[in-house]
Motif scaffolding. Structure first.
Motif, mmCIF file in Angstrom:
data_model
loop_
_atom_site.group_PDB
_atom_site.id
_atom_site.type_symbol
_atom_site.label_atom_id
_atom_site.label_comp_id
_atom_site.label_asym_id
_atom_site.label_seq_id
_atom_site.Cartn_x
_atom_site.Cartn_y
_atom_site.Cartn_z
ATOM 1 N N VAL A 137 0.850 -1.118 0.068
ATOM 2 C CA VAL A 137 -0.194 -0.134 -0.178
ATOM 3 C C VAL A 137 0.919 1.340 -0.195
ATOM 4 O O VAL A 137 0.510 2.027 -0.731
ATOM 5 C CB VAL A 137 -0.948 0.008 1.283
ATOM 6 C CG1 VAL A 137 -1.791 1.273 1.060
ATOM 7 C CG2 VAL A 137 -2.004 -1.249 1.317
ATOM 8 N N ALA A 140 2.887 2.002 -3.417
ATOM 9 C CA ALA A 140 1.943 2.351 -4.258
ATOM 10 C C ALA A 140 1.811 3.984 -4.135
ATOM 11 O O ALA A 140 1.285 4.756 -5.148
ATOM 12 C CB ALA A 140 0.666 1.899 -4.342
ATOM 13 N N TRP A 185 -12.088 1.770 1.858
ATOM 14 C CA TRP A 185 -11.026 1.701 0.923
ATOM 15 C C TRP A 185 -11.213 2.328 -0.218
ATOM 16 O O TRP A 185 -10.458 3.412 -0.829
ATOM 17 C CB TRP A 185 -10.383 0.314 0.855
ATOM 18 C CG TRP A 185 -9.267 0.278 -0.294
ATOM 19 C CD1 TRP A 185 -9.222 0.029 -1.364
ATOM 20 C CD2 TRP A 185 -7.780 0.942 0.031
ATOM 21 N NE1 TRP A 185 -8.191 0.253 -2.319
ATOM 22 C CE2 TRP A 185 -7.256 0.903 -1.137
ATOM 23 C CE3 TRP A 185 -7.097 1.398 1.061
ATOM 24 C CZ2 TRP A 185 -5.939 1.023 -1.344
ATOM 25 C CZ3 TRP A 185 -5.988 1.431 0.846
ATOM 26 C CH2 TRP A 185 -4.855 1.355 -0.133
ATOM 27 N N GLN A 189 -9.923 6.460 -1.397
ATOM 28 C CA GLN A 189 -9.036 6.784 -2.564
ATOM 29 C C GLN A 189 -9.593 7.690 -3.378
ATOM 30 O O GLN A 189 -8.528 8.337 -3.819
ATOM 31 C CB GLN A 189 -8.967 5.347 -3.321
ATOM 32 C CG GLN A 189 -8.163 4.154 -2.675
ATOM 33 C CD GLN A 189 -6.912 4.460 -1.822
ATOM 34 O OE1 GLN A 189 -5.972 5.283 -2.456
ATOM 35 N NE2 GLN A 189 -7.005 4.424 -0.569
ATOM 36 N N GLU A 341 -5.930 -8.227 -0.045
ATOM 37 C CA GLU A 341 -5.645 -7.196 -1.222
ATOM 38 C C GLU A 341 -6.750 -6.154 -1.514
ATOM 39 O O GLU A 341 -7.717 -6.691 -1.876
ATOM 40 C CB GLU A 341 -5.599 -8.230 -2.681
ATOM 41 C CG GLU A 341 -5.106 -7.520 -3.608
ATOM 42 C CD GLU A 341 -4.739 -8.270 -4.815
ATOM 43 O OE1 GLU A 341 -4.399 -7.691 -6.081
ATOM 44 O OE2 GLU A 341 -4.818 -9.637 -4.782
ATOM 45 N N PRO A 343 -8.373 -3.294 -3.504
ATOM 46 C CA PRO A 343 -8.542 -2.957 -5.072
ATOM 47 C C PRO A 343 -7.637 -1.843 -5.294
ATOM 48 O O PRO A 343 -7.359 -0.924 -4.908
ATOM 49 C CB PRO A 343 -9.966 -2.763 -5.330
ATOM 50 C CG PRO A 343 -10.586 -2.439 -3.841
ATOM 51 C CD PRO A 343 -9.491 -3.176 -2.977
ATOM 52 N N LYS A 344 -6.810 -1.865 -6.770
ATOM 53 C CA LYS A 344 -6.425 -0.869 -7.331
ATOM 54 C C LYS A 344 -7.480 0.412 -7.747
ATOM 55 O O LYS A 344 -8.179 0.001 -8.409
ATOM 56 C CB LYS A 344 -5.384 -1.354 -8.342
ATOM 57 C CG LYS A 344 -4.180 -2.243 -8.040
ATOM 58 C CD LYS A 344 -3.387 -2.550 -9.104
ATOM 59 C CE LYS A 344 -2.058 -3.477 -8.947
ATOM 60 N NZ LYS A 344 -2.205 -3.924 -7.568
ATOM 61 N N VAL A 345 -7.108 1.467 -7.257
ATOM 62 C CA VAL A 345 -8.118 2.491 -7.686
ATOM 63 C C VAL A 345 -7.312 3.789 -7.871
ATOM 64 O O VAL A 345 -6.184 3.992 -7.398
ATOM 65 C CB VAL A 345 -9.093 2.906 -6.235
ATOM 66 C CG1 VAL A 345 -9.648 4.262 -6.704
ATOM 67 C CG2 VAL A 345 -9.748 1.706 -5.613
ATOM 68 N N ASP A 346 -7.789 4.332 -9.118
ATOM 69 C CA ASP A 346 -6.983 5.573 -9.905
ATOM 70 C C ASP A 346 -7.680 6.758 -9.191
ATOM 71 O O ASP A 346 -8.799 7.102 -9.664
ATOM 72 C CB ASP A 346 -7.038 5.438 -11.170
ATOM 73 C CG ASP A 346 -6.352 6.661 -11.651
ATOM 74 O OD1 ASP A 346 -5.951 7.602 -10.959
ATOM 75 O OD2 ASP A 346 -6.397 6.775 -13.109
#
Length: 494
Positions: A137, A140, A185, A189, A341, A343-346
């Motif tokens: 985390v 990133a 989460w 983000q 894990e 999630p990938k967040v833009d």
């Protein structure tokens, strides 16, 4: 191996061997036979080991070459005594945990030989475990935004005791509360660029901000509790006013994520100074009120929150709240340790200018699941534009805050075209009006024991602020009296 790591290993073993000492539980019923002499002897060894450890720290700070051996001797004695306590009837293992907790704080004071007392760590400092493993985390995140310090340079992870309540809270987040954790989460983000800078200015760790947000609102900016707490960090109205959150042009600033984060950081800083830099006490004050915790801290300046004499005097809600916040903060820092894990967040911020009138609800429909957002964008659009009523159309030319990933999606699906037409058609749908004889009453007569919050709950719509403004009631007390007739918003019901 550094001296810091050599010291950490025996101390960690003390916690593991202490067993039930890691959880604030009431002492079990005394067995029929208790060897008082054996118990007293163990307590004497504990006191001796504690004094030896403190003396060793002083020797190290003075550069005494014999300090290292003295330190290890004290730790070995503490380790042996903790192990014997678990097998001795009548021995309270909590004493050993409380001693360990105090010694850990001494160690975190930066008094080890050859290591200067830590001040604020540079922003490039990452929160690593003793094996040097770094959280993905944090990897990133931009280097300049890895501030994980708290309490004059101490790492947050050093301040989170892995005791029974925190472990139980970790399990709760990872099981029944896992969907809530994931939602928090994702919401965070997209809010991060609004909230994190305020914490960073105060040199507070981002993980703490996430922990509070996850427990308080799950990242829902417009959350409101039955007690009247509001916003992503759930400020009561009076407390919000104290930290600069007012009502401006009809907008309650408790709902503004940046202002709420600034107020929360100021509150945490104030309470750390008042509560002996005790993080658990500060969180307990945030949940249950600072008055009680200030009295506890004044009477017990070196006490641990987990000491049963303190822990069991607090409300069940506060006893549950503190470990849940700490556990969420810990998972933020170290998800990989728990097979978790995120999630990938833009979350890169962006902006759109409305090509034609539209409400947030209409935009949610025409954007659909753009960018892979499975649950749609309604929550995110509301969070980033908290002052707007999501059902009210905003005029063309209005600028809205959105994630950058939605800028192209808006031009493609919402500026014009079939999805925009569909969204507008759905939004213009009118519900049938009830016949005159079934119109809902437009007044409410106050009964004995009513509060504005309880009335709002009975009505089922509106909120405290709207009802107070309609009836010109002044915050924070909103004085009511039996028999008083309150005007109700159009949607209200008995």
């Amino acid at each position: 191996m550094s001296l810091r790591l050599r010291v950490l290993s025996p101390l960690a073993a003390v916690v593991a061997l202490a067993g039930c000492a890691a959880s604030p539980s009431r002492p079990p019923a005394a067995p029929n036979r208790i060897d008082d002499k054996a118990v007293d002897a163990l307590y004497a060894k504990l006191d001796e080991a504690s004094r030896g450890y403190e003396d060793a720290l002083k020797m190290q700070s003075g550069g005494d070459p014999g300090a290292d051996a003295a330190l290890h001797k004290a730790l070995d004695e503490l380790l042996r005594s903790a192990a014997q306590c678990g097998a001795t009837a009548g021995c309270e293992a909590q004493r050993f945990f409380s001693t360990f907790d105090r010694l850990l704080r001494l160690k975190d004071g930066g008094e080890l030989a050859g290591e200067p007392a830590e001040q604020t760590l540079p922003d490039t400092q990452s929160d690593e475990d003793t094996a040097g493993e770094q959280s993905p985390v944090l990897q990133a995140m931009p280097q300049a935004q890895r501030t994980v310090t708290l309490l004059r340079g101490h790492k947050l992870s050093d301040l989170i005791a892995m005791n029974g309540p925190v472990k139980a809270a970790l399990e709760e987040w990872l099981t029944q509360m896992r969907p809530n954790l994931m939602d928090a989460w994702v919401n965070y983000q997209y809010l991060r660029y609004r909230m994190w800078p305020e914490y960073r200015k105060a040199d507070l760790p981002e993980a703490l901000l996430f922990g509070i947000l996850a427990k308080e609102s799950g990242g829902k900016v417009h959350a409101m509790s039955r007690s009247g707490a509001a916003g992503p960090l759930q400020f009561m109205y009076a407390t919000g006013l104290r930290f600069g959150l007012a009502t401006v042009n009809g907008f309650d600033e408790r709902f503004d994520p940046a202002l709420a984060a600034r107020a929360n950081a100021a509150y945490i800083d104030e309470q750390l100074k008042a509560l002996n830099d005790n993080l658990e006490f500060v969180l307990a004050a945030y949940n249950g009120g600072e008055g009680r915790m200030r009295r506890v801290a004044a009477a017990n300046p070196d006490a641990s929150f987990w000491d049963p004499k303190i822990y069991f005097t607090l409300s069940p809600e506060t006893r549950e709240y503190v470990p849940m916040v700490l556990a969420a903060a810990w998972l933020f820092l170290h998800p990989e340790r728990y097979n978790l894990e995120f999630p990938k967040v833009d979350g890169e911020p962006g902006q759109i200018e409305l090509a034609q009138p539209a409400s947030l609800a209409e935009l949610t429909v025409c954007l659909g699941q753009a960018g892979g957002m499975r649950d749609g964008w309604f929550r995110t659009l509301r969070n980033l534009n908290p002052a707007l009523n999501p059902q009210v159309e905003q005029p063309a030319g209005t600028r809205l805050q959105v994630p950058k990933v939605l800028e192209a999606a808006y031009r493609q699906s919402c500026a014009a075209g079939p999805w925009q037409t569909l969204a507008a058609d759905l939004h213009e749908a009118a519900l049938p009006a009830p016949p005159p004889e079934t119109q809902r009453p437009r007044t409410y007569v106050v009964r004995r024991g009513d509060t504005l919050s309880s009335i709002v709950r009975k009505l089922g719509c509106s909120n405290v602020q709207a009802l107070a403004e309609l009836n010109r009631l002044r915050a924070p007390h909103y004085a009511l009296h039996p028999g008083q007739a309150l005007h109700l918003p159009q949607c209200a019901r008995n």
